[in-house]
Write an enzyme that holds these catalytic residues in place. Structure first.
Site, PDB file in Angstrom:
ATOM      1  N   GLU C 363       1.101  61.706 -55.802  1.00  0.00           N
ATOM      2  CA  GLU C 363       0.259  61.997 -57.040  1.00  0.00           C
ATOM      3  C   GLU C 363      -1.301  61.263 -57.040  1.00  0.00           C
ATOM      4  O   GLU C 363      -1.345  61.617 -58.458  1.00  0.00           O
ATOM      5  CB  GLU C 363       1.067  63.104 -57.946  1.00  0.00           C
ATOM      6  CG  GLU C 363       1.319  63.852 -57.688  1.00  0.00           C
ATOM      7  CD  GLU C 363       1.628  65.242 -59.084  1.00  0.00           C
ATOM      8  OE1 GLU C 363       0.741  64.699 -59.958  1.00  0.00           O
ATOM      9  OE2 GLU C 363       2.960  66.482 -58.677  1.00  0.00           O
ATOM     10  N   GLY C 364      -0.936  60.540 -55.730  1.00  0.00           N
ATOM     11  CA  GLY C 364      -1.874  59.733 -56.193  1.00  0.00           C
ATOM     12  C   GLY C 364      -1.608  58.274 -56.133  1.00  0.00           C
ATOM     13  O   GLY C 364      -0.622  57.589 -57.311  1.00  0.00           O
TER      14      GLY C 364
END
Lengths: 324, 249, 379
Positions: C363-364
Site C-alpha cells: 500500500e505504498g
C-alpha cells in the site's frame, strides 16, 4: 450472651474443618467472656456431638425440623437466626464454604448484622470490632470494622487451625418453629462422586497444567495423588481444553483452595491461578521454565519436564509410604 | 418474564494492588474497571436464556450500585445485549448497603429471576445475592452452575462438595451463580455498541439502608521465603523434604 | 485539543483486544507456520462487525469513526497482522471505495454484503511491472459496447482467492495515460479468471496473497465506478484512507512487540536482577515506547482529520511511513531483548518482525510515502 457457631455435618459426621470452626468461635467467646454454642442441623450421633467439647463448645443445639432435610437457604437462615436471637448471640460464625456462603448472608440480614466473609484471623480488636480478611484473592488484606450489635463472620478454611480446650458440654434440642409453607426448595436429583477426595476439603492437592502436554499423561499424576491421599486439580487452560473436568479447575474463576500442600505440575503460575492457591501452606512447583512465576510463590521447586519428573516422585512416594 | 442481573464494577483482575502511603486506602489510580467476572457470566447466561426462550423472556435488566464512573461497564452490558439498565447513585460501603438498595428498587419493579455472581473479585464479598433474597423474602440458591428453563419452570444445578444437586424453587428467586453457568463472556459487536447508546439507563437515588461495616485499613501479604530448588535428577528427594522439613505428609 | 477517547471508542478497543488476546492468540503460531487462512476468525470478526466497521449504518456497516478503526486495528495487529490486513483491505479500500464513489445500485448489490462481512473484497492494483508507479497499468478493459473485456495480470493481491468481489484497476484508453484508467467491480467467479497459487510469504503468512489473471473476462458496463477515466483518482483517494489502516497495523505490530518485550524484561533475570533493571535494556524500551507513542499519535491525527472531513493525505502518508519504519525498528529490538528466545517462534517477536517488513512495502512503500510528503512541501 454467646457466640454461635454453625457446625455442619456430612452424613452425621463432623470434619476437621468443623473443629477448626469451633476452636475459632471458642477463642472469640473467651475474649468476650461468653458461652460458645454450636448449632447442629439434622441427625448427628451423641458421641460425635460430644467431641465438640474438646474444642470449646459449651452447648450444642440440635435442630431437627423436617423443613431442613434439604438445604433451603431461607429455612436454614431462619433456624440459625432464631437460635442466635434466643441465645442473645453477639457473634455468629460460619465456615466460608458452600453452606456458609449460602446461609450466612441471609442470617446477617435477619439479625441486621454486618458481615465479614473469608476472615483469616481472630478479631484485631473487639471494641470497635475489627476483623482481617483476604481481599483481591489474597493479593491484599483488608481490615473491616463491623458496627452493628451482632456480627456475622465466615472463617476462611485452614486459616486458624484446630485448638484443643476442654470444657463440659450440654446437648439440647432446639425447635426452630419453621412454617413449612414458606420453604420450597425441591431437590430433584443428587449426584455425588463417592470415594473421590473433595477438592475444597483436601489437605493435599496435586495439580496439573499445560506443561503436562496431553490429557493422556495424567496417569502418573493420579497415581501420585492416590499414594499421598491427595485430591487432584488443574489449571484453567487444561479445563478449557477439556483435558480435565471444570470441577478440578482452581484459580480466580475456579475453586479457591487452601490445602496444606499444593503440588503444581507444569503450571506457570499466572496471577489468576495463584489467586486460587496462594493460601496453601506449602507449595511445590515443577516447571521447565526457570522464569515461571510459580517459582516465586513456591516453597520447593524442581526445574524440568513434569513428565520425566513425575515417575520419580511416584517412585519416591511409594517408597515413603512403604516405610511409614 | 423479566430477569435482573446484578453487576459489580471491579478493577480488572490483572490489576496490581497498591496501597496509599498511610495504608488507609487502596490506590485506584489508573485502574481499568470491568464487570465482575462472575456477574458477567450471569449476564451471559441470562442473554443465552433470552435468545432461546422464543419471546418468553422479554427483558434483561442490569443493575449496579455505584457512582457515574461505573457507567462504562453498564454500557458494555447493554452493548452485549442487556435491554436496559438501572444505576443506584451511591458509592457503596458494604454488601449490606448494596443488597438493601437493590432490594428497594426490586420491591417496586418486580423480576421473575434475579442473578448475581457468587463473589466480587475486589473485596471478595459473596453476600449480595443472599442478602438481597432475604431483604425480598424470596428463595435463594447458591453456587449455581447450571440454569435452564423447563417450559416455564427454571431448573438449576448447584455445586455441593463432591457433586451436584438438581433443584427447583418457585419464582421469583435469586440465583447466585458460579463458574460453569456460561462459557466465555460475550464480546460486544459494533451493532450492539451502537444500540447501547439508545438503550435506557435509569439513574435513581439510594433509598435502602446504610452500611453495617466499613474498611478502616489495608495491608499487603507478608513476603514469602525464597524457593528451595531441588535437582531434577534427584526429584524424589522432594518427598523426603515434604515429610521431614515441611511436615505436610 | 482533547486526547480523551469516547466511551464507545474505548469499548471497541476493548472488544478488539478481547478477541485478539482470547481467540487469535490460540492458533496464530500454527496459522503462521502452515500458512493457513483464518476462516473462522474472519467469520467471527464479521459477526462482531469489524469487517465493515467504517461503513455507515445505512449500508449495514458499523457506522464507526476512523479513530475507533485505528484503535481496533492496533489491537488486532498486536496479535495477528494476517487477520488485520484482511480487515484493512475490506474496510478501508474496498468498502470505503464503494461507499464513497459507487452508485446506489452498486452499493446495494456489492457494498451491503461486504459491510456485513458476509463477503470479502479485494483491491487489485499492483501488477508484475506496475507497483509504485500505478500509471503503468498493463491490464486493459476494452469497451465492447454492452460490456468491457478485461485482460491482464494482477500481483500480490490480498484476499485474492477468498474475495467474492474484486475492485480491478485497468486501462481503458492506454494512450490517455492516467486519465485513461478505470476501476471495475468484478465478481470473483466470472468466466476467464484464474487465481494463481498462494504466495509463500516471509510474514503475514496466513492472509491469502495471490496473483489473479484475467483472460477475456466480460464485465458489465454498470460495474464501472464513476465517470469514464475516474480510475486513477479512485485509486489514489482510496489509498489515502487505506494508508491509515496499514499505518495502524504497523503501529499494532510495534506496540505488540513493545508489550511482549516489556513483559519479558520484567520476568527474565540476568546478573542477579530482572533485565529491565539493566540500563542497556531499559533505555531500549524507553526508545521503543517513544516511537510507538509517536506512531500512535500520527495514526490518530490522520484518522481525526478524516473524521473531521479535512484533507488527510499527507497526514496518512506520514503515519504510514513512520509507523512502518518504527515497526521494523521496534520489532528488531524486541527480538534483541528476548535474546535467544526471541529467535524462536514460540515467543512471537520474530513473527512480528517478519510482519513489520511488509508494512514498509505494501500500500505504498516508505519511499512512495516520502514522495507524497515531500510533494506536499513543494506546493
Amino acid at each position: 450472651m454467646s457466640v454461635i457457631v454453625y457446625t455442619e455435618n456430612w452424613d452425621g459426621k463432623f470434619k476437621k474443618s468443623s473443629y477448626e470452626l469451633v476452636s475459632y468461635a471458642h477463642a472469640i467467646a473467651s475474649e468476650l467472656g461468653v458461652e460458645t454454642i454450636a448449632i447442629s442441623i439434622g441427625q448427628v450421633p451423641e458421641d460425635q456431638l460430644n467431641v465438640l467439647a474438646n474444642y470449646g463448645a459449651n452447648k450444642v443445639l440440635c435442630v431437627k425440623n423436617p423443613e431442613l432435610a434439604v438445604l433451603d437457604n431461607a429455612a436454614y437462615a431462619s433456624a440459625i437466626a432464631r437460635a442466635a436471637k434466643a441465645n442473645n448471640a453477639q457473634v455468629v460464625v460460619f465456615a466460608n464454604n458452600f453452606t456458609g456462603k449460602a446461609v450466612a448472608p441471609r442470617v446477617a440480614v435477619k439479625l441486621e448484622a454486618g458481615m465479614a466473609n473469608s476472615v483469616t484471623t481472630l478479631p484485631l480488636s473487639f471494641s470497635p470490632f475489627v476483623v482481617q480478611k483476604n481481599i483481591f484473592n489474597g493479593k491484599a488484606q483488608g481490615k473491616l470494622q463491623i458496627n452493628s450489635d451482632i456480627k456475622v463472620l465466615s472463617l476462611a478454611q485452614n486459616s486458624f487451625g484446630i485448638k484443643e480446650s476442654n470444657v463440659s458440654l450440654t446437648i439440647e434440642n432446639f425447635d426452630a418453629q419453621l412454617d413449612s409453607s414458606k420453604f420450597n426448595t425441591e431437590l430433584i436429583e443428587k449426584n455425588t462422586v463417592s470415594g473421590k477426595i473433595i477438592l475444597t476439603d483436601a489437605e493435599l492437592v496435586v495439580s496439573g497444567g499445560r506443561g503436562m502436554k496431553s490429557p493422556d499423561n495424567w496417569g502418573p499424576l493420579e497415581e501420585l495423588a492416590a499414594i499421598l491421599g491427595a485430591g487432584t486439580a488443574c489449571s484453567r487452560p487444561v479445563a478449557d481444553e477439556g483435558w480435565r473436568p471444570h470441577s478440578e479447575h482452581v484459580g480466580q474463576t475456579g475453586k479457591v483452595i487452601a490445602p496444606n500442600l499444593y503440588i503444581a505440575l507444569g503450571i506457570s503460575g499466572a496471577i489468576q491461578h495463584l489467586a486460587g492457591v496462594s493460601s496453601s501452606k506449602v507449595i511445590v512447583a515443577v516447571n521447565t521454565d526457570p522464569e515461571a512465576p510459580f517459582f516465586e510463590a513456591a516453597d520447593y521447586g524442581i526445574l524440568g519436564d513434569v513428565n520425566k519428573i513425575l515417575p520419580k516422585l511416584v517412585e519416591a512416594a511409594k517408597a515413603f509410604k512403604a516405610h511409614s | 418474564m423479566k430477569i435482573l442481573v446484578c453487576l459489580s464494577n471491579v478493577p480488572d483482575t490483572t490489576t496490581k494492588i497498591k496501597l496509599s502511603g498511610d495504608q488507609s486506602a487502596l490506590d485506584m489510580a489508573g485502574v481499568q474497571w470491568v464487570i465482575n467476572p462472575w456477574d458477567e457470566l450471569a449476564l451471559t447466561r441470562a442473554l443465552d436464556l433470552k435468545e432461546k426462550s422464543e419471546g418468553k423472556i422479554d427483558t434483561i435488566t442490569v443493575i449496579t450500585v455505584g457512582e457515574s464512573l461505573t457507567e462504562p461497564t453498564i454500557r458494555k452490558a447493554l452493548a452485549v445485549g442487556a435491554d436496559d439498565a438501572v444505576r443506584i447513585n451511591l458509592n457503596p460501603t458494604d454488601d449490606y448497603e448494596v443488597a438493601s438498595n437493590i432490594a428497594a428498587w426490586v420491591k417496586n419493579n418486580p423480576y421473575d429471576i434475579i442473578l448475581s455472581g457468587i463473589e466480587s473479585s475486589d473485596f471478595n464479598g459473596s453476600a449480595v445475592g443472599g442478602m438481597l433474597a432475604e431483604f425480598l423474602k424470596i428463595p435463594s440458591v447458591s453456587s449455581v452452575s447450571f440454569l435452564d428453563m423447563e417450559g416455564d419452570k427454571p431448573l438449576m444445578k448447584r455445586e455441593i462438595p463432591g457433586g451436584t444437586e438438581t433443584i427447583r424453587v418457585p419464582m421469583p428467586f435469586v440465583a447466585i451463580v458460579q463458574k460453569g453457568i456460561a462459557l466465555d463472556p460475550r464480546i460486544p459487536a459494533m451493532r450492539g455498541i451502537m444500540m447501547a447508546r439508545k438503550k435506557e439507563l435509569t439513574v435513581v437515588e439510594p433509598t435502602g439502608e446504610g452500611a453495617k461495616s466499613t474498611y478502616i485499613g489495608f495491608a499487603m501479604p507478608k513476603a514469602k521465603a525464597k524457593v528451595k530448588m531441588i535437582d531434577a535428577e534427584n526429584a524424589g528427594q522432594l518427598i523426603t523434604l515434604l515429610h521431614e522439613e515441611a511436615k505436610v505428609i | 485539543m482533547n486526547f480523551q477517547f469516547t466511551e464507545e471508542q474505548l469499548m471497541i478497543q476493548q472488544a478488539a483486544r478481547d478477541y485478539a488476546q482470547r481467540e487469535l492468540i490460540k492458533d496464530v503460531l500454527e496459522r503462521d507456520e502452515k500458512a493457513l487462512y483464518p476462516t473462522e476468525h474472519v467469520k467471527n470478526l464479521a459477526e462482531l462487525g469489524f469487517l465493515g466497521m467504517l461503513v455507515s449504518e445505512k449500508w449495514d456497516g458499523g457506522g464507526m469513526d476512523t479513530v475507533s478503526y485505528v484503535l481496533a486495528m492496533e489491537e488486532i495487529s498486536k496479535v495477528d497482522a494476517s487477520v488485520s490486513v484482511i480487515m484493512s483491505v475490506n474496510n478501508s479500500l474496498v468498502c470505503y471505495g464503494l461507499e464513497k464513489f459507487g452508485n446506489d445500485a452498486q452499493r446495494e448489490k456489492y457494498l451491503r454484503p461486504l459491510a456485513r462481512g458476509e463477503k470479502i473484497g479485494a483491491f487489485l492494483l499492483s501488477e508484475p511491472e506496475a507497483g509504485s508507479d500505478a500509471t503503468k497499468q498493463r491490464t486493459t478493459a476494452v469497451d465492447m459496447g454492452d460490456y468491457y473485456l478485461l485482460n491482464g495480470t494482477k500481483n500480490w493481491i490480498t484476499n485474492g482467492n477468498t474475495a467474492s468481489t474484486y475492485l480491478v484497476i485497468a486501462h481503458t484508453h492506454p494512450e490517455k495515460g492516467h486519465r485513461g484508467i478505470n476501476v471495475f467491480i468484478v465478481e470473483r467467479h466470472s468466466e476467464g479468471i484464474t487465481v494463481g497459487p498462494h504466495e509463500n510469504k516471509m510474514g503475514m503468512r496466513s492472509s491469502d496473497t495471490h496473483s489473479v489473471m484475467f483472460n477475456d473476462v466480460k464485465v458489465p458496463k454498470e460495474n464501472r465506478i464513476g465517470e469514464d477515466g475516474f480510475g486513477f483518482k479512485f485509486a489514489m483517494k482510496t489509498l489515502e484512507g487505506g494508508r491509515i489502516g496499514i499505518a495502524s497495523q504497523a503501529l499494532g505490530i510495534a506496540s505488540g512487540a513493545l508489550e511482549l518485550a516489556t513483559k519479558y524484561a520484567k520476568e527474565r533475570k540476568a546478573f542477579g536482577t530482572e533485565i529491565i533493571n539493566h540500563q542497556a535494556i531499559a533505555f531500549k524500551l524507553a526508545d521503543m515506547a517513544v516511537k510507538v507513542e509517536n506512531a500512535r499519535n500520527l495514526c490518530l491525527k490522520a484518522a481525526w482529520l478524516k473524521d473531521q472531513g479535512q484533507a488527510y493525505g499527507t497526514a496518512s502518508a506520514m503515519a504510514k511511513m513512520y509507523a512502518a519504519d518504527i515497526a521494523m525498528e521496534v520489532t528488531t529490538e524486541a527480538v534483541q531483548i528476548h535474546g535467544g528466545y526471541g529467535y524462536v517462534k514460540e515467543y512471537h517477536v520474530e513473527r512480528l518482525m517478519r510482519e513489520a517488513k511488509l508494512t514498509q512495502i505494501y500500500e505504498g512503500t516508505s519511499e512512495v510515502q516520502k514522495i507524497i510528503i515531500s510533494r506536499s512541501l513543494m506546493e
